[in-house]
Design a protein around this motif. Sequence first.
Motif: not given
Lengths: 322, 313
Positions: A122-130, A244-253
């Motif tokens: 989730s953190l890696a996704i957040l960094a890339l998205q920002l 929002f990004s962290f919550l979305l990625s962390y909860n991705e199914y």
Amino acid sequence: MSAGTNSDAPIGASRPPTPAGPPAPAGRRGPAAPSPTAARAARPRRRLPGAATLARLALLTVGIVVAVLPFVWMLRTAIGPSQTALALDSNPIPSRVQFHSFNQAWHAGDLGPALLTGIAVSLAILALQLATAVPAAYAFACLRFRGRTALFAVVLVTLLVPAQVTAVPNYVTISALGFADTRVGLVLPFMTHAGMIFMLRQYMSTIPASVLDAARMDGLGTWRTLRSIIVPLAAPAIASVSVFSFLLSYNEYLWPLLVARSPGIATPPLALARLMTDSSAIIPDFAELAAAALIISLPSLAVFVVAQRRLAAGITGTGAGA
Amino acid sequence: MEDARCVDDRGRWMTGVGGGRVGWRVGALLAPAFVGLGVFVLGPALVSAFIAGTDKTLTGPHFGWVGTANARTAFSDSDLGGAVRNTLVYCLITVIPAVAIGLALALAAERVAHGRALVRFALFLPVSANIVAMAVVFAYMFDSSPDGFANTVVGLFGVAPVDWLGDTSTALPVVALVGGWRLTSFVFIVYLAGLTAIPRSVYEAADVDGIRGFARLRHITLPLLAPTTVFLGVFVTILTLQTFETVAVLTKGGPLNSSTTIIYYIYEVGFTGSFRIGYASMIALLLLAVIVALGAGGALLGRRIRRAREAAA
């Protein structure tokens, strides 16, 4: 609806807040104003604030109870004795409090590695998205270039594409790159989020033109304006979209369900779903499942608790900035 | 440096010098985002659109072009018809209550003097919830056993135990309840932000003019929230059209397909059974067309409201 706007908008604009006493006579407000009747209708309401306040409190209370109930029930089940469909217990107070379900769930579901994977991904996704969304939002909000409207429309269209449409081609791409069944494979497809670009652009558009003009007068170029003017000013919005990004990625199914084949890199929701499927072969122990659900909810709850203030600041910031 | 081309104080676009360099810089700002969107969203969407015209399966290496055969199959597929009906029912019983209740809660919470943080915290919680974890908890609360939570509650009113997730008439509403529970919290957050963005001076002016209570809500607050409502209505509808997780965890579409949504049906057709990814892509493409139409309609409506507002100001 628009008629209401038409007559009401100039009121706020033309009359600054003054501690003026009685309502103005109708003549001053122009012929279209509905307010004299409204004033008379609203007056008695003022004398009984009790009913309205009570209704509001009742609504809020019910809302809060419904919002919190599943969490409370999760906790109550997790700390209660083992429960199966054959011997359910809906007593709000568990017959006995014990914590071994947590231990049991932690080992049975392999939750430790799952939590680490979930947080890291989730953190890696957040960094890339920002890194991708902030410059793009800046370009769309503050710069003029040919094809701006068309390109922004493209961004909006990508927002509408369901994940199931892109899942198969993405799986092929990720496999071709050699990232199938790896954490990189869990991250890469989410490197840009159109919604984040959209939300940041909306916020940056509210930054007054005078601020940007001043930056230009001071000789700041495209990059410096972004770095030292736009990013600090948009910080509340950036904080909000990050949460929002962290919550979305962390909860991705769905995507982990397709990519993370080996149990070693299961994300928390996947580990929980597998625990549920595995245990449904025999009779599931709801206390263990609830404990696992609680454990995997902790990181998103923690982010949420910490970010609450940032989120509130972001929301108030929107009001202050306008 | 004249290259930061921004609007001036009269709202016109600044046209500085050195256009070529600006173009290069714009490209550099946009490139990372468009690489991501191109490789992982747009490209795959186009590939899917191509696959939709073939009889490709996920496992078989050979496939051929079948033209519009998949589309014709879709329109005569009664299972898909059922999924469409289920999805519409799901949308209807989640979106309207979620928007109405979310708005009511936001209006109520905005005026709370004490415990504001607590109210917000509690009402924000469902959005942060892990949907799989919540599905597990809801599955337990709606267990068919007479001692389950939901059956105990309805038992207080003398209702016989219900097999919530195992009955064709209750499975979809229970799944929708989980989705709506979470959606309401999201609507609440967005409305609260919209309410906070209304300048205090508007209310103060209204107060001076004696516009209070319900009149203020009807003539000032709701019109000012209209863009938020349009955005929410469209966005939340599009979200619910894509319902997947709750169905996958709670019911797997059952019993007897009574809770199969469109997206879950796509998953079933393409990723299970005979892995008919060509047909699944065609259904997804048709759904995408509906979603794009909805989104475009919402954007047009939003623009019309903005125009009306600008004309009024």
